[in-house]
Scaffold this motif. Structure first.
Motif, mmCIF file in Angstrom:
data_model
loop_
_atom_site.group_PDB
_atom_site.id
_atom_site.type_symbol
_atom_site.label_atom_id
_atom_site.label_comp_id
_atom_site.label_asym_id
_atom_site.label_seq_id
_atom_site.Cartn_x
_atom_site.Cartn_y
_atom_site.Cartn_z
ATOM 1 N N TRP A 218 0.826 -1.215 0.000
ATOM 2 C CA TRP A 218 0.000 0.000 0.000
ATOM 3 C C TRP A 218 0.855 1.258 0.000
ATOM 4 O O TRP A 218 0.592 2.202 -0.751
ATOM 5 C CB TRP A 218 -0.936 -0.009 1.209
ATOM 6 N N VAL A 219 1.878 1.285 0.845
ATOM 7 C CA VAL A 219 2.728 2.478 0.925
ATOM 8 C C VAL A 219 3.430 2.728 -0.411
ATOM 9 O O VAL A 219 3.614 3.879 -0.829
ATOM 10 C CB VAL A 219 3.749 2.335 2.073
ATOM 11 N N ALA A 220 3.793 1.657 -1.122
ATOM 12 C CA ALA A 220 4.493 1.798 -2.404
ATOM 13 C C ALA A 220 3.630 2.456 -3.475
ATOM 14 O O ALA A 220 4.159 2.963 -4.470
ATOM 15 C CB ALA A 220 4.958 0.430 -2.889
ATOM 16 N N GLY A 265 7.138 6.886 3.914
ATOM 17 C CA GLY A 265 8.416 6.237 3.631
ATOM 18 C C GLY A 265 8.340 4.735 3.800
ATOM 19 O O GLY A 265 8.588 3.963 2.880
ATOM 20 N N ALA A 266 7.999 4.280 4.978
ATOM 21 C CA ALA A 266 7.841 2.857 5.271
ATOM 22 C C ALA A 266 6.967 2.717 6.502
ATOM 23 O O ALA A 266 6.931 3.595 7.365
ATOM 24 C CB ALA A 266 9.199 2.197 5.500
ATOM 25 N N VAL A 267 6.258 1.598 6.583
ATOM 26 C CA VAL A 267 5.430 1.294 7.751
ATOM 27 C C VAL A 267 5.639 -0.174 8.103
ATOM 28 O O VAL A 267 5.633 -1.040 7.227
ATOM 29 C CB VAL A 267 3.926 1.552 7.481
ATOM 30 N N ARG A 268 5.841 -0.446 9.386
ATOM 31 C CA ARG A 268 6.025 -1.820 9.851
ATOM 32 C C ARG A 268 5.275 -2.006 11.163
ATOM 33 O O ARG A 268 5.166 -1.075 11.966
ATOM 34 C CB ARG A 268 7.515 -2.100 10.083
ATOM 35 N N PHE A 287 5.117 1.330 13.345
ATOM 36 C CA PHE A 287 6.264 2.240 13.254
ATOM 37 C C PHE A 287 6.335 2.818 11.841
ATOM 38 O O PHE A 287 6.075 2.132 10.858
ATOM 39 C CB PHE A 287 7.567 1.501 13.563
ATOM 40 N N VAL A 288 6.727 4.106 11.766
ATOM 41 C CA VAL A 288 6.764 4.826 10.495
ATOM 42 C C VAL A 288 8.182 5.313 10.201
ATOM 43 O O VAL A 288 8.933 5.687 11.128
ATOM 44 C CB VAL A 288 5.817 6.052 10.537
ATOM 45 N N GLY A 289 8.564 5.333 8.911
ATOM 46 C CA GLY A 289 9.809 5.944 8.471
ATOM 47 C C GLY A 289 11.025 5.211 8.976
ATOM 48 O O GLY A 289 11.131 3.991 8.880
ATOM 49 N N ARG A 290 11.982 5.945 9.543
ATOM 50 C CA ARG A 290 13.236 5.358 10.001
ATOM 51 C C ARG A 290 12.989 4.298 11.080
ATOM 52 O O ARG A 290 13.669 3.260 11.111
ATOM 53 C CB ARG A 290 14.164 6.439 10.546
ATOM 54 N N SER A 291 12.000 4.535 11.936
ATOM 55 C CA SER A 291 11.681 3.557 12.972
ATOM 56 C C SER A 291 11.213 2.245 12.349
ATOM 57 O O SER A 291 11.539 1.163 12.835
ATOM 58 C CB SER A 291 10.591 4.104 13.907
ATOM 59 N N ALA A 292 10.465 2.350 11.250
ATOM 60 C CA ALA A 292 9.986 1.146 10.573
ATOM 61 C C ALA A 292 11.136 0.372 9.934
ATOM 62 O O ALA A 292 11.060 -0.845 9.768
ATOM 63 C CB ALA A 292 8.964 1.520 9.497
ATOM 64 N N LEU A 293 12.202 1.076 9.582
ATOM 65 C CA LEU A 293 13.352 0.428 8.942
ATOM 66 C C LEU A 293 14.412 0.019 9.942
ATOM 67 O O LEU A 293 15.484 -0.463 9.576
ATOM 68 C CB LEU A 293 13.963 1.392 7.912
ATOM 69 N N GLY A 294 14.109 0.279 11.236
ATOM 70 C CA GLY A 294 15.066 -0.085 12.270
ATOM 71 C C GLY A 294 16.140 0.952 12.503
ATOM 72 O O GLY A 294 17.129 0.703 13.183
ATOM 73 N N GLY A 295 15.942 2.207 11.942
ATOM 74 C CA GLY A 295 16.950 3.253 12.105
ATOM 75 C C GLY A 295 16.553 4.279 13.130
ATOM 76 O O GLY A 295 15.490 4.237 13.683
#
Length: 295
Positions: A218-220, A265-268, A287-295
């Protein structure tokens, strides 16, 4: 001092973060602070009826001074008294009552009825909270889809046609900066409605993977997001609309949101279960963005 007879006009659903307003009423509170009512405001208040998203960070500017908004809450008045938050004695929209946004600030002589003020919202904080709220809706839709085969009875469906587990089982939802936390009680009431709870904990990793796959897809799409509303007043119904390629999603919502999934950006999500006094509680952290990517 005269209390308003009309609901506050609100501009935060349109994404506004600054506006010039007129002070309609200033009320001293038992805490020593003031509740300031404006004719219009861009400041998102917390609603005691569904306090998932807290108040914006903001300031009021008048006569060369700047006062931080320490809190911002929904209030109501019948013309004789002002009631705030959980002290409001009637449902929202009750005839004869005005529902208002109360800006809580330190006392200052510049705040008088009829005084023009500028209300200015912290745009960075608003953006992060909006991202958390949009991602929360997406995660709920993904959770409903992933759990769709666990229903033995017909239940109401969500905006994508999946059985609405989120709306049926939700206990608490909290929106944060670039994140959200939702908890669901998997008790007898939910089982009576037809939800199968057996072996859910054993399948949690698989369900979580399904959610994250849906969210990534969906985010893509970079789908547009907007808020539709029936009018400009605090009590007018508002709806979160996400223009996914296969289906526009429309959900009643009074919060703030990003204007496109591209902003996320990203969602997890991460799922976990706990036992609370014999009842299984499912927790979904988003989690959204950098948090979703583990950053």
């Amino acid at each position: 001092m005269t209390l308003p007879t009309m609901d506050t006009q609100v501009s935060y659903p349109a994404g506004q973060t600054e506006s010039t307003a007129t002070v309609l009423h200033v009320e001293p509170l038992p805490t020593g602070l003031l509740a300031v009512l404006l004719d219009t405001t861009p400041v998102h208040p917390v609603d005691a009826g569904w306090p998932d998203q807290g108040p914006d960070r903001a300031v009021l500017r008048a006569q060369g001074i700047e006062l931080p908004v320490l809190d911002c809450v929904v209030g109501a008045t019948d013309g004789s008294a002002l009631h705030l938050g959980r002290d409001i004695p009637v449902p929202k929209g009750t005839p004869g009552w005005a529902f208002v946004v109360a800006h809580i600030v330190q006392p200052h002589a510049a705040l008088i009825e009829g005084q023009p003020v500028d209300a200015v919202v912290d745009t960075g904080y608003r953006r992060r909270m909006s991202a958390g709220h949009t991602a929360c809706h997406l995660a709920a839709l993904a959770l409903n889809l992933a759990l769709a085969n666990r229903w033995k009875k017909d239940v109401r469906t969500d905006a994508l046609g999946s059985p609405d587990f989120d709306g049926t089982a939700i206990d608490v939802s909290l929106i944060g900066e670039n994140e959200s936390v939702d908890t669901y009680r998997l008790g007898k009431s939910l089982r009576r409605k037809g939800f199968v709870t057996e072996e859910l904990a054993d399948q949690l990793a698989e369900i979580e993977s399904m959610l994250n796959t849906s969210l990534a897809g969906w985010v893509a799409t970079d789908a547009s997001v907007r808020i539709d509303r029936d009018g400009p007043l605090l009590t007018d119904r508002r709806y979160w609309v996400c223009e996914l390629p296969a289906h526009d999603v429309r959900i009643p919502c009074g919060g703030t949101h990003v204007s496109s999934l591209a902003e996320l950006g990203a969602v997890r999500v991460a799922l976990s279960t706990t036992d609370v006094e014999g009842t299984t509680v499912l927790t979904m952290e988003t989690f959204v963005g950098r948090s979703a990517l583990g950053g």
